[in-house]
Design a protein around this motif. Structure first.
Motif, PDB file in Angstrom:
ATOM      1  N   GLY A 124      -6.809  70.893 -93.028  1.00  0.00           N
ATOM      2  CA  GLY A 124      -7.325  69.535 -93.125  1.00  0.00           C
ATOM      3  C   GLY A 124      -7.291  68.867 -91.767  1.00  0.00           C
ATOM      4  N   SER A 125      -8.284  68.038 -91.476  1.00  0.00           N
ATOM      5  CA  SER A 125      -8.415  67.425 -90.160  1.00  0.00           C
ATOM      6  C   SER A 125      -8.305  65.913 -90.262  1.00  0.00           C
ATOM      7  CB  SER A 125      -9.758  67.812 -89.525  1.00  0.00           C
ATOM      8  OG  SER A 125     -10.830  67.365 -90.327  1.00  0.00           O
ATOM      9  N   ASP A 126      -8.257  65.270 -89.080  1.00  0.00           N
ATOM     10  CA  ASP A 126      -8.101  63.823 -89.039  1.00  0.00           C
ATOM     11  C   ASP A 126      -9.402  63.076 -89.300  1.00  0.00           C
ATOM     12  OD1 ASP A 126      -9.355  64.596 -86.744  1.00  0.00           O
ATOM     13  OD2 ASP A 126      -8.248  63.237 -85.424  1.00  0.00           O
ATOM     14  N   ASN A 127     -10.539  63.780 -89.397  1.00  0.00           N
ATOM     15  CA  ASN A 127     -11.804  63.114 -89.709  1.00  0.00           C
ATOM     16  C   ASN A 127     -12.322  63.469 -91.097  1.00  0.00           C
ATOM     17  OD1 ASN A 127     -12.497  65.741 -89.245  1.00  0.00           O
ATOM     18  ND2 ASN A 127     -14.102  65.309 -87.756  1.00  0.00           N
ATOM     19  N   GLY A 128     -11.478  64.068 -91.953  1.00  0.00           N
ATOM     20  CA  GLY A 128     -11.825  64.267 -93.349  1.00  0.00           C
ATOM     21  C   GLY A 128     -12.409  65.604 -93.701  1.00  0.00           C
ATOM     22  N   LEU A 129     -12.577  66.527 -92.750  1.00  0.00           N
ATOM     23  CA  LEU A 129     -13.134  67.833 -93.067  1.00  0.00           C
ATOM     24  C   LEU A 129     -12.068  68.749 -93.648  1.00  0.00           C
ATOM     25  CD1 LEU A 129     -15.546  68.565 -90.087  1.00  0.00           C
ATOM     26  CD2 LEU A 129     -16.112  67.847 -92.403  1.00  0.00           C
ATOM     27  N   ALA A 136     -13.269  58.859 -89.978  1.00  0.00           N
ATOM     28  CA  ALA A 136     -11.849  58.671 -89.667  1.00  0.00           C
ATOM     29  C   ALA A 136     -11.103  58.006 -90.813  1.00  0.00           C
ATOM     30  CB  ALA A 136     -11.699  57.840 -88.389  1.00  0.00           C
ATOM     31  N   ARG A 137     -11.807  57.253 -91.649  1.00  0.00           N
ATOM     32  CA  ARG A 137     -11.144  56.614 -92.795  1.00  0.00           C
ATOM     33  C   ARG A 137     -10.809  57.610 -93.891  1.00  0.00           C
ATOM     34  NH1 ARG A 137     -15.657  52.134 -93.748  1.00  0.00           N
ATOM     35  NH2 ARG A 137     -16.877  54.036 -93.387  1.00  0.00           N
ATOM     36  N   GLU A 138     -11.418  58.808 -93.839  1.00  0.00           N
ATOM     37  CA  GLU A 138     -11.149  59.853 -94.826  1.00  0.00           C
ATOM     38  C   GLU A 138     -10.164  60.892 -94.297  1.00  0.00           C
ATOM     39  OE1 GLU A 138     -12.276  59.866 -97.906  1.00  0.00           O
ATOM     40  OE2 GLU A 138     -13.416  58.000 -97.615  1.00  0.00           O
ATOM     41  N   CYS A 139      -9.298  60.497 -93.388  1.00  0.00           N
ATOM     42  CA  CYS A 139      -8.331  61.424 -92.791  1.00  0.00           C
ATOM     43  C   CYS A 139      -7.461  62.070 -93.874  1.00  0.00           C
ATOM     44  CB  CYS A 139      -7.461  60.683 -91.791  1.00  0.00           C
ATOM     45  SG  CYS A 139      -6.079  61.645 -91.138  1.00  0.00           S
ATOM     46  N   VAL A 167      -5.610  67.134-102.424  1.00  0.00           N
ATOM     47  CA  VAL A 167      -5.757  66.534-101.101  1.00  0.00           C
ATOM     48  C   VAL A 167      -5.532  65.032-101.220  1.00  0.00           C
ATOM     49  CG1 VAL A 167      -7.294  66.173 -99.138  1.00  0.00           C
ATOM     50  CG2 VAL A 167      -7.409  68.303-100.418  1.00  0.00           C
ATOM     51  N   ALA A 168      -4.668  64.479-100.352  1.00  0.00           N
ATOM     52  CA  ALA A 168      -4.439  63.033-100.279  1.00  0.00           C
ATOM     53  C   ALA A 168      -5.076  62.518 -99.000  1.00  0.00           C
ATOM     54  CB  ALA A 168      -2.938  62.728-100.295  1.00  0.00           C
ATOM     55  N   ARG A 169      -6.013  61.586 -99.154  1.00  0.00           N
ATOM     56  CA  ARG A 169      -6.744  61.039 -98.017  1.00  0.00           C
ATOM     57  C   ARG A 169      -6.251  59.630 -97.678  1.00  0.00           C
ATOM     58  NH1 ARG A 169     -11.342  63.963 -96.708  1.00  0.00           N
ATOM     59  NH2 ARG A 169     -11.977  65.525 -98.255  1.00  0.00           N
ATOM     60  N   LYS A 170      -6.509  59.255 -96.443  1.00  0.00           N
ATOM     61  CA  LYS A 170      -6.062  57.951 -95.964  1.00  0.00           C
ATOM     62  C   LYS A 170      -6.788  56.808 -96.647  1.00  0.00           C
ATOM     63  CE  LYS A 170      -4.658  55.918 -91.569  1.00  0.00           C
ATOM     64  NZ  LYS A 170      -4.709  56.064 -90.095  1.00  0.00           N
ATOM     65  N   SER A 171      -7.929  57.089 -97.257  1.00  0.00           N
ATOM     66  CA  SER A 171      -8.712  56.065 -97.953  1.00  0.00           C
ATOM     67  C   SER A 171      -8.191  55.784 -99.355  1.00  0.00           C
ATOM     68  CB  SER A 171     -10.177  56.507 -98.033  1.00  0.00           C
ATOM     69  OG  SER A 171     -10.295  57.744 -98.709  1.00  0.00           O
ATOM     70  N   ASN A 172      -6.943  56.142 -99.641  1.00  0.00           N
ATOM     71  CA  ASN A 172      -6.297  55.864-100.930  1.00  0.00           C
ATOM     72  C   ASN A 172      -6.939  56.662-102.063  1.00  0.00           C
ATOM     73  OD1 ASN A 172      -4.008  54.299-100.764  1.00  0.00           O
ATOM     74  ND2 ASN A 172      -4.836  52.646-102.008  1.00  0.00           N
ATOM     75  N   HIS A 190      -1.108  52.705 -92.801  1.00  0.00           N
ATOM     76  CA  HIS A 190      -0.317  53.486 -93.736  1.00  0.00           C
ATOM     77  C   HIS A 190      -0.726  54.945 -93.641  1.00  0.00           C
ATOM     78  CE1 HIS A 190      -4.051  53.094 -96.007  1.00  0.00           C
ATOM     79  NE2 HIS A 190      -3.667  54.162 -96.702  1.00  0.00           N
ATOM     80  N   ARG A 191       0.112  55.797 -94.160  1.00  0.00           N
ATOM     81  CA  ARG A 191      -0.168  57.225 -94.293  1.00  0.00           C
ATOM     82  C   ARG A 191       0.677  57.764 -95.437  1.00  0.00           C
ATOM     83  NH1 ARG A 191       3.790  60.375 -91.983  1.00  0.00           N
ATOM     84  NH2 ARG A 191       5.329  59.257 -90.730  1.00  0.00           N
ATOM     85  N   PHE A 192       0.190  58.860 -96.030  1.00  0.00           N
ATOM     86  CA  PHE A 192       0.893  59.446 -97.169  1.00  0.00           C
ATOM     87  C   PHE A 192       1.902  60.474 -96.666  1.00  0.00           C
ATOM     88  CE2 PHE A 192      -3.137  57.994 -99.022  1.00  0.00           C
ATOM     89  CZ  PHE A 192      -2.632  57.187-100.017  1.00  0.00           C
ATOM     90  N   THR A 193       3.093  60.399 -97.235  1.00  0.00           N
ATOM     91  CA  THR A 193       4.199  61.251 -96.799  1.00  0.00           C
ATOM     92  C   THR A 193       4.581  62.308 -97.831  1.00  0.00           C
ATOM     93  OG1 THR A 193       5.777  59.626 -97.663  1.00  0.00           O
ATOM     94  CG2 THR A 193       5.151  59.442 -95.348  1.00  0.00           C
TER      95      THR A 193
END
Length: 386
Positions: A4-9, A29-32, A51-56, A83-86
Motif C-alpha cells: 500500500g502506498s501514500d497516494n492510495g494505490l 493523497a486523501r486516500e492514503c 485496507v484502512a484509508r486516511k479518508s475514514n 489523523h492516521r489509523f494505528t
C-alpha cells in the motif's frame, strides 16, 4: 505480496516471477493507505485483504479478481488535527464478522462488517472506547481476540479488554536514573509472539527492544539498545524465537529473543525509513516496505536480499499472502503478453518511425553551422577558454 502506498494505490506482486500482477485504486493523497490486514480464513475461501484509508474508509478486497467485496465509512473524527489509523483487525471468534479500527487519538471502534447488505454504509459501532492520546500502535492478540495491546508517545504498554473497554494490565517503567529522572517512553510498534499469548515485544523511538510477560511482572524482562536511530516497526518470525525490527535510517535487524542480543543487520542498501515488515507464514522470508519506493524480500536465515522491486510510490504498508492462488493458474500467465508481441503498439511504432524519418530528411537538408570561438586578445586566457 500486497503493498500500500501514500497516494492510495494497492498493488500485488509475485515474488517468484518478479512480476506486478495488479494495481488498484486511484492516486489521491486523501486516500492514503495506513493499515493493511490479511484475513486468515479457511483454505476453501478466497484470499482477501482489509485496507484502512486516511479518508475514514475501510475496504474489503478480493485479491483473485481485484474487486471490492464490502466498504464501510467510519465515524467522523471531531478534531481537525491530522489523523492516521494505528490498528486494524478482523475478528473470527470474538465478535465474528466485525472489524476493529483505532486511530492516533486513542479511539477504538468495533463495527459490524460482513452482516451489512449494502456498500458504503456508516454503521454504528457496537463497541467504542478511548485508550489515550498519541497512540502509535494497537494490536489485537490473535490467540485471545478479547485482548488488545497499545502504546505510544508517553503512553506505556497497556492491555485492554475489547468487550468491556476496561484496562486489565499496565506496564511499569524502568527504574529512575542516577539523577532521579524517569526514562522517557515512546512505544513505536508492538507485536504478540506466536504460540506465546502472554508475551509482547515492543520497539521504541530510543532504539530499545523490550519484551514483556503479562503473567509474571509489569516491568520488561529485558531492555536492549540497538543502534542510535528510532525503531519504526517490528514483526515476529513464525516460530516466535526471533523478531525483525526496522528503524528510520533503513536498517533492519534480526534479534534473538532467547539469547537477548542482535544477530546482525540485513544486507542491502536502504535509504528510506522502514514502514512495515511482514513475514511469510511458512517460508523463511519476509517483505518490507520503505519510503524509498522499493519493496524488498529478505531471507531471515541468511540475511541476504532476494528481491528488490521499484514500486514508483512511497510505500506505507505490506503483507505476505498465505498462498498464491493466482500464481498457480497457468491461464493467467498465458494471457499476459510477452515483451515485443503486443499488437496494439504496431500503429504507434509505425507513426514514430515515420516521424523520425521526416526529422532525418530535415537534418540532412539543413546542415549545422560551426560556431566560431571567440578569444580575447591581450588578456589572460584560461585553459578552459582555450
Amino acid at each position: 505480496v500486497i503493498t500500500g502506498s501514500d497516494n492510495g494505490l494497492f498493488k500485488l506482486i509475485n515474488v517468484e516471477k518478479e512480476l506486478l500482477l495488479g494495481c488498484w485504486g486511484g492516486q489521491d493523497a486523501r486516500e492514503c493507505i495506513d493499515k493493511v490486514f490479511r484475513s486468515d480464513d479457511s483454505e476453501d475461501q478466497m484470499e482477501t485483504m482489509f485496507v484502512a484509508r486516511k479518508s475514514n474508509v475501510v475496504e474489503h478486497w478480493n485479491i483473485e479478481n481485484g474487486s471490492i467485496i464490502q466498504q464501510i465509512r467510519l465515524p467522523d473524527i471531531k478534531t481537525k488535527l491530522p489523523h492516521r489509523f494505528t490498528g486494524l483487525y478482523y475478528f473470527k471468534d470474538n465478535n465474528p464478522g466485525s472489524v476493529m479500527v483505532s486511530n492516533n487519538f486513542g479511539d477504538v471502534y468495533v463495527l459490524p462488517f460482513t452482516s451489512l447488505e449494502e456498500k458504503d454504509q456508516q454503521p454504528d459501532p457496537t463497541i467504542s472506547f478511548n485508550i489515550g492520546n498519541d497512540i502509535e500502535s494497537v494490536r489485537v492478540n490473535f490467540n485471545k481476540e478479547n485482548e488488545l495491546a497499545c502504546g505510544g508517545e508517553s503512553q506505556p504498554l497497556r492491555v485492554w479488554d475489547v468487550n468491556t473497554g476496561k484496562k486489565i494490565w499496565n506496564s511499569k517503567n524502568l527504574p529512575n536514573t542516577a539523577i532521579r529522572l524517569s526514562p522517557p517512553i515512546w512505544v513505536r510498534d508492538l507485536t504478540y509472539l506466536p504460540h506465546q499469548p502472554q508475551n509482547i515485544v515492543t520497539v521504541t523511538s530510543y532504539s530499545q527492544i523490550r519484551m514483556y510477560d503479562t503473567r509474571t511482572q509489569r516491568r520488561p524482562l529485558f531492555n536492549e539498545v540497538i543502534g542510535t536511530k528510532a525503531f519504526t516497526c517490528v514483526c515476529p518470525t513464525p516460530d516466535g524465537n526471533y523478531v525483525i525490527a526496522g528503524n528510520t535510517l533503513g536498517d533492519i535487524f534480526k534479534f534473538d529473543l532467547r539469547q537477548r542480543k542482535a544477530l546482525g543487520k540485513f544486507k542491502g542498501k536502504i535509504v528510506g525509513s522502514i514502514r512495515e515488515i511482514s513475514c511469510h507464514p511458512t517460508e523463511p522470508v519476509f517483505a518490507c516496505s520503505s519510503l524509498d519506493r522499493y519493496c524488498r524480500i529478505f531471507d531471515y536465515n541468511t540475511r541476504e536480499l532476494k528481491l528488490k522491486m521499484y514500486m514508483k510510490q512511497r510505500l506505507t504498508a505490506c503483507s505476505f499472502l498465505k498462498e498464491g492462488p493466482i500464481d498457480e493458474d497457468e491461464e493467467t500467465w498465458n494471457q499476459i503478453p510477452e515483451s515485443g508481441m503486443d499488437g496494439d503498439l504496431t500503429g504507434y511504432l509505425s507513426e514514430s518511425s515515420s516521424e523520425s524519418s521526416d526529422l532525418e530528411e530535415l537534418a540532412e537538408s539543413k546542415p549545422l553551422k560551426k560556431r566560431k570561438r571567440k578569444v580575447n586578445k591581450g588578456k589572460n586566457v584560461t585553459k578552459k577558454q582555450r
